[in-house]
Design a protein around this motif. Structure first.
Motif, PDB file in Angstrom:
ATOM      1  N   HIS A 268       0.915   4.106  -2.792  1.00 18.50           N
ATOM      2  CA  HIS A 268       0.816   5.657  -2.328  1.00 18.50           C
ATOM      3  C   HIS A 268       1.695   6.322  -2.914  1.00 18.50           C
ATOM      4  CE1 HIS A 268       0.673   8.969   0.311  1.00 18.50           C
ATOM      5  NE2 HIS A 268      -0.552   8.961   0.379  1.00 18.50           N
TER       6      HIS A 268
ATOM      7  N   GLU B 160      -6.654   5.394   2.081  1.00 22.60           N
ATOM      8  CA  GLU B 160      -6.126   4.024   1.909  1.00 22.60           C
ATOM      9  C   GLU B 160      -4.909   3.892   2.470  1.00 22.60           C
ATOM     10  OE1 GLU B 160      -8.175   2.272  -2.001  1.00 22.60           O
ATOM     11  OE2 GLU B 160      -6.812   3.983  -2.444  1.00 22.60           O
TER      12      GLU B 160
ATOM     13  N   VAL C  84       0.864  -1.304   0.078  1.00 18.62           N
ATOM     14  CA  VAL C  84      -0.066  -0.046   0.104  1.00 18.62           C
ATOM     15  C   VAL C  84       0.892   1.237  -0.118  1.00 18.62           C
ATOM     16  CG1 VAL C  84      -1.642   1.357   1.595  1.00 18.62           C
ATOM     17  CG2 VAL C  84      -1.935  -1.179   1.052  1.00 18.62           C
TER      18      VAL C  84
ATOM     19  N   GLY D 205      -4.240   1.045   5.653  1.00 15.87           N
ATOM     20  CA  GLY D 205      -3.276   0.112   5.843  1.00 15.87           C
ATOM     21  C   GLY D 205      -2.309   0.129   7.004  1.00 15.87           C
TER      22      GLY D 205
END
Length: 158
Positions: free
Chosen positions: A103, A112, A99, A116
C-alpha cells in the motif's frame, strides 16, 4: 485471645510444673485455632481421597480429587487451540506487514489495506480468546480437587 507463642510458653510452663509435681489431672479447655468445613464447587464422582482420619494434611496438598478426565481433555484441547491461534495471528501479522508495504508503494488500494487490517485484528482477537479459553479450562480443572490453605488434621469423614 492468646497468640500461638503465648500458648506455647504456657504449655511449656505447665509441662515443667506437672513434671515437678508429678502426674496429675489438669482441667482445661481446648478451642479451635482454625476450623473450616470443606467441599467442592462442582459435582462429580470422587476418584481419590488423599488422607485418612487423623492424618496430617499439609497446606496446598490435595485432600480429595474428583474424576477430572473430561476437564483434562478440555485443557489439552484449549492448549492446542491456542497454538493454532498463535500461528494464525503470526501469519496475519506477516500478511498485514506485506499488505502495508504494498500500500505504501501504491500497488494496492486502500480497501485491500483495510481488509488486511481486519484480518490481522480478527487473528489477534482469536488468539486472545484462545488464551482466555485455556485459562478457564485450567480453572475448571483446578476445581476438581480440594487443597487446604493451611496445615490441618482430618478429624472425621462424613
Amino acid at each position: 485471645m492468646r497468640t500461638i507463642q503465648q500458648i506455647g510458653w504456657w504449655s511449656l510452663l505447665g509441662m515443667l510444673w506437672c513434671g515437678a509435681v508429678g502426674a496429675q489431672g489438669v482441667e482445661g479447655e481446648l478451642t479451635w485455632y482454625q476450623r473450616i468445613e470443606v467441599g467442592v464447587v462442582e459435582s462429580g464422582v470422587v476418584s481419590s481421597i488423599h488422607t485418612d482420619v487423623g492424618g496430617i494434611q499439609l497446606a496446598g496438598r490435595p485432600l480429595l480429587s474428583l474424576d477430572d478426565g473430561a476437564e483434562q481433555a478440555a485443557v489439552k484441547a484449549a492448549e492446542a487451540a491456542l497454538v493454532m491461534a498463535k500461528m494464525a495471528a503470526d501469519e496475519a501479522s506477516r500478511e498485514f506487514e506485506r499488505v502495508d508495504d504494498l500500500h505504501q508503494r501504491t500497488l494496492i488500494s486502500d480497501h485491500e489495506l483495510e481488509l488486511g487490517k481486519i484480518a490481522h485484528q480478527r487473528a489477534t482477537v482469536a488468539r486472545l480468546q484462545a488464551e482466555a479459553d485455556l485459562a478457564l479450562a485450567k480453572q475448571v480443572l483446578a476445581r476438581r480437587s480440594i487443597q487446604l490453605p493451611f496445615n490441618s488434621v482430618v478429624l472425621k469423614r462424613m
